[in-house]
Design a protein around this motif. Sequence first.
Motif, PDB file in Angstrom:
ATOM      1  N   ASP A  41      41.581  40.651  30.965  1.00 20.90           N
ATOM      2  CA  ASP A  41      41.475  39.216  31.238  1.00 20.90           C
ATOM      3  C   ASP A  41      40.217  39.045  32.079  1.00 20.90           C
ATOM      4  N   LYS A  42      39.159  38.519  31.467  1.00 19.52           N
ATOM      5  CA  LYS A  42      37.880  38.388  32.164  1.00 19.52           C
ATOM      6  C   LYS A  42      37.992  37.458  33.368  1.00 19.52           C
ATOM      7  N   SER A  43      38.716  36.361  33.242  1.00 18.23           N
ATOM      8  CA  SER A  43      38.808  35.400  34.350  1.00 18.23           C
ATOM      9  C   SER A  43      39.544  35.976  35.552  1.00 18.23           C
ATOM     10  N   GLU A  44      40.439  36.918  35.306  1.00 15.87           N
ATOM     11  CA  GLU A  44      41.200  37.566  36.387  1.00 15.87           C
ATOM     12  C   GLU A  44      40.580  38.890  36.826  1.00 15.87           C
ATOM     13  N   HIS A  45      39.543  39.325  36.120  1.00 16.38           N
ATOM     14  CA  HIS A  45      38.915  40.632  36.402  1.00 16.38           C
ATOM     15  C   HIS A  45      39.977  41.733  36.426  1.00 16.38           C
ATOM     16  N   ARG A  46      40.783  41.754  35.366  1.00 15.70           N
ATOM     17  CA  ARG A  46      41.934  42.657  35.325  1.00 15.70           C
ATOM     18  C   ARG A  46      41.992  43.377  33.981  1.00 15.70           C
ATOM     19  N   ASP A  48      44.771  45.735  32.001  1.00 16.50           N
ATOM     20  CA  ASP A  48      46.153  46.220  31.983  1.00 16.50           C
ATOM     21  C   ASP A  48      46.303  47.304  30.938  1.00 16.50           C
ATOM     22  N   THR A  59      47.619  48.443  36.254  1.00 18.32           N
ATOM     23  CA  THR A  59      46.603  47.392  36.270  1.00 18.32           C
ATOM     24  C   THR A  59      45.436  47.842  37.136  1.00 18.32           C
ATOM     25  N   LYS A  61      41.559  46.472  38.748  1.00 20.58           N
ATOM     26  CA  LYS A  61      40.570  45.421  38.970  1.00 20.58           C
ATOM     27  C   LYS A  61      39.269  45.931  38.368  1.00 20.58           C
TER      28      LYS A  61
END
Length: 179
Positions: A41-46, A48, A59, A61
Amino acid sequence: MNALFALLVATTLLHPSPLPAAPGGKPKKPAADKVALLRVDKSEHRLDLVAEGGRVIKTYKVAIGSGGAGPKRFEGDKVTPVGTYRVKGRFKGLFHQFINVTYPNDVDRARFAELKRRGEVPPGRTVGFGIGIHGVGKREWNGVHKQSDWTHGCIALDDAEIDELSRLVPDDTTLVITD
């Protein structure tokens, strides 16, 4: 020798293995979650690691490309692509370790062709290639590098994290990147 054999048999009968035997007589190991999907998820910099059935195993970062949201448009835009890809190989050395992904896919190629047809691609640019998940390659950058987006479109982890990811994720694992 017979006394030793008798002792081993008696010990086995009195203290059986707590795990059921598999065919061939070896004990079964408890089933560990296998990574079935990587989800970024690019917006969350995550990033999984997801097991079959959808359970998130771990998860991380991450840092991503400095080009912002949306799909990658062309080589050099510094955007991390959006779409579905597969893990295809890895090698050590570049950014400590580099896991290659199958960018560009057919959707990326079609988007690029349409942008080029409309004159929205700078001269000499291609759809690009060489997108992956990698480390940083400098011990002092571990952790710190995640404070900003700095890659040219890749996904970056700390060096120990990319080593762990490489051990856990087999080739052909699906990678889904969203905004």
